[in-house]
Design a protein around this motif. Structure first.
Motif, PDB file in Angstrom:
ATOM      1  N   LEU A  70      12.149 -23.771  27.262  1.00 58.00           N
ATOM      2  CA  LEU A  70      12.706 -24.012  28.584  1.00 58.00           C
ATOM      3  C   LEU A  70      11.818 -23.263  29.571  1.00 58.00           C
ATOM      4  CD1 LEU A  70      14.979 -25.156  30.362  1.00 58.00           C
ATOM      5  CD2 LEU A  70      16.223 -23.022  29.971  1.00 58.00           C
ATOM      6  N   THR A  71      11.128 -24.024  30.434  1.00 59.93           N
ATOM      7  CA  THR A  71      10.215 -23.437  31.398  1.00 59.93           C
ATOM      8  C   THR A  71      10.862 -23.425  32.771  1.00 59.93           C
ATOM      9  OG1 THR A  71       8.308 -24.222  30.142  1.00 59.93           O
ATOM     10  CG2 THR A  71       7.917 -23.619  32.443  1.00 59.93           C
ATOM     11  N   CYS A  72      10.800 -22.276  33.415  1.00 61.93           N
ATOM     12  CA  CYS A  72      11.350 -22.119  34.756  1.00 61.93           C
ATOM     13  C   CYS A  72      10.206 -21.796  35.704  1.00 61.93           C
ATOM     14  CB  CYS A  72      12.377 -20.988  34.762  1.00 61.93           C
ATOM     15  SG  CYS A  72      13.152 -20.772  36.361  1.00 61.93           S
ATOM     16  N   ARG A  73       9.976 -22.703  36.663  1.00 63.37           N
ATOM     17  CA  ARG A  73       8.918 -22.521  37.670  1.00 63.37           C
ATOM     18  C   ARG A  73       9.514 -22.703  39.050  1.00 63.37           C
ATOM     19  NH1 ARG A  73       4.789 -26.281  34.727  1.00 63.37           N
ATOM     20  NH2 ARG A  73       3.859 -24.800  33.315  1.00 63.37           N
ATOM     21  N   GLY A  74       9.966 -21.631  39.638  1.00 61.41           N
ATOM     22  CA  GLY A  74      10.422 -21.692  41.017  1.00 61.41           C
ATOM     23  C   GLY A  74      11.911 -21.827  41.235  1.00 61.41           C
ATOM     24  N   ALA A  75      12.706 -21.786  40.188  1.00 59.81           N
ATOM     25  CA  ALA A  75      14.165 -21.813  40.383  1.00 59.81           C
ATOM     26  C   ALA A  75      14.636 -20.402  40.732  1.00 59.81           C
ATOM     27  CB  ALA A  75      14.877 -22.294  39.128  1.00 59.81           C
ATOM     28  N   GLU A  76      15.648 -20.346  41.584  1.00 56.04           N
ATOM     29  CA  GLU A  76      16.228 -19.044  41.917  1.00 56.04           C
ATOM     30  C   GLU A  76      17.015 -18.506  40.730  1.00 56.04           C
ATOM     31  OE1 GLU A  76      19.273 -16.949  45.114  1.00 56.04           O
ATOM     32  OE2 GLU A  76      18.978 -19.115  45.186  1.00 56.04           O
ATOM     33  N   TYR A  77      17.722 -19.402  40.028  1.00 54.34           N
ATOM     34  CA  TYR A  77      18.517 -18.984  38.882  1.00 54.34           C
ATOM     35  C   TYR A  77      18.835 -20.165  37.983  1.00 54.34           C
ATOM     36  CZ  TYR A  77      22.596 -21.019  41.191  1.00 54.34           C
ATOM     37  OH  TYR A  77      23.470 -21.894  41.790  1.00 54.34           O
ATOM     38  N   PHE A  78      19.251 -19.828  36.770  1.00 56.11           N
ATOM     39  CA  PHE A  78      19.863 -20.774  35.841  1.00 56.11           C
ATOM     40  C   PHE A  78      20.780 -19.960  34.950  1.00 56.11           C
ATOM     41  CE2 PHE A  78      16.081 -19.373  33.645  1.00 56.11           C
ATOM     42  CZ  PHE A  78      16.411 -19.362  32.298  1.00 56.11           C
ATOM     43  N   GLY A 150      36.179 -10.405  33.678  1.00 50.76           N
ATOM     44  CA  GLY A 150      35.501 -10.955  32.507  1.00 50.76           C
ATOM     45  C   GLY A 150      34.521 -12.030  32.914  1.00 50.76           C
ATOM     46  N   GLY A 151      33.415 -12.118  32.225  1.00 57.63           N
ATOM     47  CA  GLY A 151      32.400 -13.108  32.542  1.00 57.63           C
ATOM     48  C   GLY A 151      32.368 -14.229  31.531  1.00 57.63           C
ATOM     49  N   THR A 152      31.865 -15.375  31.955  1.00 60.41           N
ATOM     50  CA  THR A 152      31.796 -16.550  31.102  1.00 60.41           C
ATOM     51  C   THR A 152      30.387 -17.130  31.016  1.00 60.41           C
ATOM     52  OG1 THR A 152      32.413 -17.926  32.983  1.00 60.41           O
ATOM     53  CG2 THR A 152      34.197 -17.191  31.530  1.00 60.41           C
ATOM     54  N   CYS A 153      29.418 -16.521  31.703  1.00 58.45           N
ATOM     55  CA  CYS A 153      28.049 -17.048  31.740  1.00 58.45           C
ATOM     56  C   CYS A 153      27.026 -15.937  31.535  1.00 58.45           C
ATOM     57  CB  CYS A 153      27.753 -17.686  33.101  1.00 58.45           C
ATOM     58  SG  CYS A 153      28.817 -19.044  33.544  1.00 58.45           S
ATOM     59  N   LEU A 154      25.896 -16.312  30.965  1.00 56.16           N
ATOM     60  CA  LEU A 154      24.729 -15.444  30.934  1.00 56.16           C
ATOM     61  C   LEU A 154      23.832 -15.950  32.055  1.00 56.16           C
ATOM     62  CD1 LEU A 154      23.341 -13.129  29.346  1.00 56.16           C
ATOM     63  CD2 LEU A 154      22.021 -14.925  28.205  1.00 56.16           C
ATOM     64  N   TRP A 155      23.673 -15.151  33.101  1.00 53.28           N
ATOM     65  CA  TRP A 155      22.990 -15.538  34.335  1.00 53.28           C
ATOM     66  C   TRP A 155      21.568 -15.007  34.320  1.00 53.28           C
ATOM     67  CZ3 TRP A 155      25.839 -18.535  37.558  1.00 53.28           C
ATOM     68  CH2 TRP A 155      25.296 -18.834  38.818  1.00 53.28           C
ATOM     69  N   ILE A 156      20.579 -15.854  34.578  1.00 53.23           N
ATOM     70  CA  ILE A 156      19.176 -15.450  34.622  1.00 53.23           C
ATOM     71  C   ILE A 156      18.653 -15.826  36.003  1.00 53.23           C
ATOM     72  CG2 ILE A 156      16.896 -15.746  33.578  1.00 53.23           C
ATOM     73  CD1 ILE A 156      18.393 -16.490  30.968  1.00 53.23           C
ATOM     74  N   LYS A 157      18.125 -14.831  36.712  1.00 57.32           N
ATOM     75  CA  LYS A 157      17.776 -15.022  38.118  1.00 57.32           C
ATOM     76  C   LYS A 157      16.430 -14.369  38.433  1.00 57.32           C
ATOM     77  CE  LYS A 157      19.901 -14.837  42.637  1.00 57.32           C
ATOM     78  NZ  LYS A 157      21.089 -14.708  43.408  1.00 57.32           N
ATOM     79  N   GLY A 158      15.869 -14.699  39.587  1.00 52.91           N
ATOM     80  CA  GLY A 158      14.626 -14.083  40.043  1.00 52.91           C
ATOM     81  C   GLY A 158      14.705 -12.576  39.952  1.00 52.91           C
ATOM     82  N   PRO A 159      13.559 -11.896  39.886  1.00 50.93           N
ATOM     83  CA  PRO A 159      13.528 -10.468  39.599  1.00 50.93           C
ATOM     84  C   PRO A 159      14.157  -9.559  40.653  1.00 50.93           C
ATOM     85  CG  PRO A 159      11.349 -11.248  40.147  1.00 50.93           C
ATOM     86  CD  PRO A 159      12.223 -12.454  40.038  1.00 50.93           C
ATOM     87  N   ARG A 160      14.283 -10.022  41.881  1.00 49.16           N
ATOM     88  CA  ARG A 160      14.962  -9.232  42.913  1.00 49.16           C
ATOM     89  C   ARG A 160      15.523 -10.189  43.950  1.00 49.16           C
ATOM     90  NH1 ARG A 160       9.796  -8.710  42.791  1.00 49.16           N
ATOM     91  NH2 ARG A 160       8.652  -9.473  44.579  1.00 49.16           N
ATOM     92  N   TRP A 161      16.347  -9.697  44.820  1.00 49.46           N
ATOM     93  CA  TRP A 161      17.020 -10.525  45.812  1.00 49.46           C
ATOM     94  C   TRP A 161      16.009 -11.377  46.583  1.00 49.46           C
ATOM     95  CZ3 TRP A 161      17.361 -11.509  51.002  1.00 49.46           C
ATOM     96  CH2 TRP A 161      18.501 -12.192  51.410  1.00 49.46           C
TER      97      TRP A 161
END
Length: 178
Positions: A70-78, A150-161
């Protein structure tokens, strides 16, 4: 007359079932088999299927079924749905991620509800603490929903705001509840 009508209806039903069965068999034969890379990655305890990613930015994400990446190029998060809700201040998740950083930035990861509300302290892979160097990576870290829900997702986002994930290829992600 009743027997003839019953026979016609029965013959029609059998033809329909036979046709539907043939279509199902053809669809099963046409479905591609899982790649060796996917089979190996999903064999890990707590493995998350990379094909089940979710993001509003579909154009910045590319899933490769053959290579199982899974390649991420330019998304803020997934994000990925977790198999069960994380109990606040009780469940600790051990997260294992492998991949390749082809960009200059990294990413951060946390437990979330699906609405960008971080419920754990984020784990930074790139801009804070240990940097995520270019090239292959294999990282393991722990997350705890320590912010009251409680959380229901594993969130992956850009390295800083305000930043995007610039070019990271994910090869496997697993989450084990401790």
């Amino acid at each position: 007359m009743k027997k003839v009508l019953t026979s016609l209806l029965l013959a029609s039903l059998l033809a329909f079932v036979s046709c539907a069965s043939a279509k199902t068999e053809a669809a099963e034969e046409a479905a591609p088999a899982d790649s060796a890379a996917k089979i190996a990655a999903l064999a890990e305890e707590g493995a998350i299927d990379l094909s089940e990613w979710q993001s509003p930015d579909k154009f910045a994400m590319k899933y490769n079924a053959e290579e199982y990446t899974l390649t991420c190029r330019g998304a803020e998060y997934f994000y990925f749905a977790l198999p069960q809700e994380v109990v606040p201040n009780q469940d600790i998740l051990t997260v294992h991620i492998t991949g390749e950083n082809k960009g200059k930035e990294g990413f951060r990861v946390w437990i979330d509800t699906g609405s960008q509300q971080d419920l754990s302290d984020p784990q930074y892979m790139g801009c804070v603490g240990d940097a995520l160097p270019s090239g292959e990576f294999d990282v393991t870290f722990e997350l705890n929903a320590n912010k009251g829900a409680g959380g229901t997702c594993l969130w992956i986002k850009g390295p800083r705001w305000g930043t995007m994930i610039d070019n990271v290829v994910f090869k496997s992600i697993s989450v084990v509840y401790n």
